[in-house]
Design a protein around this motif. Structure first.
Motif, PDB file in Angstrom:
ATOM      1  N   ASP A  69      -0.821 -10.915   0.099  1.00 30.88           N
ATOM      2  CA  ASP A  69      -2.461 -10.278   0.048  1.00 30.88           C
ATOM      3  C   ASP A  69      -3.056 -10.068   1.202  1.00 30.88           C
ATOM      4  O   ASP A  69      -2.591 -11.518   2.372  1.00 30.88           O
ATOM      5  N   SER A  70      -3.508  -9.072   1.798  1.00 36.25           N
ATOM      6  CA  SER A  70      -4.232  -9.438   3.015  1.00 36.25           C
ATOM      7  C   SER A  70      -5.477  -9.666   2.766  1.00 36.25           C
ATOM      8  O   SER A  70      -6.414  -9.841   1.955  1.00 36.25           O
ATOM      9  N   PRO A  71      -5.733 -10.533   4.477  1.00 33.74           N
ATOM     10  CA  PRO A  71      -7.422 -11.540   3.755  1.00 33.74           C
ATOM     11  C   PRO A  71      -8.893  -9.922   4.293  1.00 33.74           C
ATOM     12  O   PRO A  71      -8.635  -9.294   4.641  1.00 33.74           O
ATOM     13  N   THR A  72      -9.834 -10.501   3.354  1.00 29.56           N
ATOM     14  CA  THR A  72     -10.780 -10.160   2.825  1.00 29.56           C
ATOM     15  C   THR A  72     -11.679 -11.167   2.539  1.00 29.56           C
ATOM     16  O   THR A  72     -11.610 -12.073   1.680  1.00 29.56           O
ATOM     17  N   ASN A  73     -13.297 -10.854   3.061  1.00 30.34           N
ATOM     18  CA  ASN A  73     -14.247 -11.241   2.170  1.00 30.34           C
ATOM     19  C   ASN A  73     -15.124 -10.290   1.046  1.00 30.34           C
ATOM     20  O   ASN A  73     -16.377 -10.379   1.492  1.00 30.34           O
ATOM     21  N   LEU A  74     -14.544  -9.152   0.755  1.00 30.78           N
ATOM     22  CA  LEU A  74     -15.488  -7.814   0.311  1.00 30.78           C
ATOM     23  C   LEU A  74     -16.920  -8.643  -0.591  1.00 30.78           C
ATOM     24  O   LEU A  74     -15.878  -9.469  -1.709  1.00 30.78           O
TER      25      LEU A  74
END
Length: 536
Positions: free
Chosen positions: A115-120
């Motif tokens: 899982d790639s980190p994101t805050n979308l």
């Protein structure tokens, strides 16, 4: 099929939690420890949370967590999910050697599947329609070069810049285009540097030295960002200089995407100027909001609604969402509401919870209005006196006592620079229908309203008097463009004398144009093959 995920057993979780405490680490700190202990390796905070909650995670992430905690992964995993030793212990890297590539492909382990980190943020639309070409163009721009790229989405308020950027980011996340993460930053009225540091701490688990100045903290984040290509999105940038020093340096794995209302944010940036939707795109958007059957039953009214809203995505979204709640309303009823109340129509007033847009039409335009200086606002009010038709700039020159260069500077830097004025052709401009309404409201509420209208009427009288009694073809083409604005001047004039002069000049131009039209028709008739029939 080999097992690709692992789940910690109840006993294994207790051992892992005890090991975490003995090392003096938090779950956030564990992410940094993994990165330091295993070069090029990275496990996101979300994956670590899943591990400690007893949820399945990918083999490689499970093994790295256990190794960092000095635990034997085989003693932590639940028996029902145990893979072979070779399957679970295979390392991974973002830049593997050829030998390593063969191994990872053989056992099905790939850096991109972690899982790639994101805050979308969440998107508030059901179906993303009418923007496929800009979406593809945006991807091509960002991937076109091996060096760091900064791409800009620009356009007027309500055009859908944020939604386009969000949809691109969401699709990229699903396709793992940026395994190093996708960082979403709010540029308007928020500290970009603080947001970057917060993302690095929460999503990446980096221990950012707090004693450093903010700019150095940000530089630390870029330097120790986990491997893999990264997308950084800055939404609603007003001043490029205020964010430039926080951007990552020229490293190929960082791609930056900016949304802005500025037509020219900075030199050297690749820009994608977003336009309103086509009629077909507008209809598709309405169908996605209120249903295909309802649109098809009132197709002509739906087309008129798209035209009335200028196919502006924000307007269509607001009206469509409103109609979705008003099941007994016809589209004709909505058109009547818009004709009666204009921008004060409740449907255009505010957004609903969950929508990507945070503001109604007036609030969205107000943001651009506040960016105009006093002269820019005065010119905007003057332009709202024109009819809702193409405006030859020659009709504006000399207005309000400004010289030609001053007017051009205000036009280009203020109105055109914020996408509040559209350039149709050389020397011909137009206001979007909703922008025209907004500017007209600003004029009506301004103390100089009467003065501006009077100046406009005088300008139109001067233009009318310039038209000769016998017009050439070129002058007749100009007359076709001028007549709507003369008519508008007649409608807004409050002076009886000005109205009398305007009416006289307008009538004279129309008579000349009709005379020429009749003459042209007779010439074509005489020259046609039917002339013998007519003459007989």
């Amino acid at each position: 099929m080999p097992q690709s995920t692992l789940t910690a057993s109840t006993i294994g979780l207790k051992q892992a939690q005890k090991a975490l405490q003995s090392l003096g680490l938090s779950q956030r700190g564990l992410a940094s420890a993994i990165q330091l202990a295993h070069e090029y390796a990275f496990v996101s905070r979300g994956v670590i949370d899943k591990f400690f909650n007893g949820l399945p995670i990918r083999n490689e992430g499970f093994v790295l967590i256990c190794k960092t905690l000095n635990l034997d992964w085989a003693g932590i995993v639940g028996l029902e999910t145990s893979p072979t030793v070779q399957e679970a212990s295979e390392p991974f890297s973002t830049q593997p050697t050829q030998q390593h590539r063969v191994k990872t492909e053989t056992v099905g382990i790939n850096r991109a599947v972690v899982d790639s980190p994101t805050n979308l943020p969440r998107s508030g639309i059901k179906d993303f329609v009418g923007r496929n070409e800009p979406l593809q163009q945006l991807h091509r721009q960002l991937q076109a070069s091996e060096r760091a790229e900064i791409s800009v989405i620009s356009g007027m308020g309500g055009i859908g810049k944020t939604e386009l950027a969000l949809q691109y980011a969401l699709q990229s996340y699903q396709q793992q285009t940026y395994p190093g993460g996708i960082c979403w930053l709010q540029a308007q009225e928020q500290n970009i540097g603080a947001q970057i540091v917060d993302f690095a701490q929460v999503q990446l688990g980096l221990n950012v030295p707090q004693e450093l100045p903010l700019e150095q903290q940000v530089a630390f984040c870029w330097r120790y960002w986990p491997p893999g290509s990264v997308l950084v999105v800055l939404d609603h940038v007003i001043d490029y200089r205020s964010v430039e020093h926080y951007l990552p340096s020229a490293k190929s794995r960082f791609k930056v995407l900016i949304t802005t209302r500025q037509a020219q944010l900075a030199e050297g940036l690749i820009s994608l100027q977003l336009d309103v939707l086509s009629e077909a795109g507008g209809l598709d958007l309405l169908r996605s909001l209120i249903g295909t059957a309802r649109i098809n039953q009132e197709l002509q009214s739906a087309k008129e609604l798209c035209q009335r809203l200028g196919c502006l995505p924000l307007g269509l979204n607001l009206v469509g969402s409103y109609l979705a709640r008003k099941l007994d309303w016809s589209l004709d009823q909505m058109l009547e509401e818009l004709a009666t109340k204009g921008l004060a129509t409740p449907a255009l007033d505010k957004t609903l919870p969950g929508m990507t847009a945070q503001h109604g039409i007036v609030a969205a335009f107000n943001m651009s209005w506040k960016s105009l200086n006093e002269e820019g606002r005065r010119l905007a009010c003057f332009l709202s006196c024109f009819a809702q038709a193409p405006i030859p700039w020659i009709l504006v020159e000399g207005a309000l006592g400004w010289d030609r260069s001053t007017l051009e500077e205000l036009r280009d830097e203020q109105l055109f620079g914020l996408h509040l004025l559209e350039r149709l052709d050389n020397g011909v401009y137009r206001l979007h229908h909703l922008v025209w309404e907004f500017f007209r409201e600003q004029l009506e509420n301004d103390e100089t309203c009467a003065e501006v209208k009077h100046a406009f009427c005088r300008q139109m009288i001067a233009v009318a008097k310039w038209m000769p009694q016998t017009a050439t073809f070129r002058q007749l083409r100009i007359a076709e463009v001028v007549i709507p604005h003369l008519t508008e001047a007649l409608a807004i004039s409050t002076s009886h004398e000005l109205r009398r002069v305007l009416f006289s000049e307008l009538r004279q131009i129309i008579v000349i144009e009709l005379r020429q039209l009749i003459f042209s028709m007779i010439k074509r008739l005489i020259a046609s093959p039917l002339r013998r029939v007519v003459l007989s």
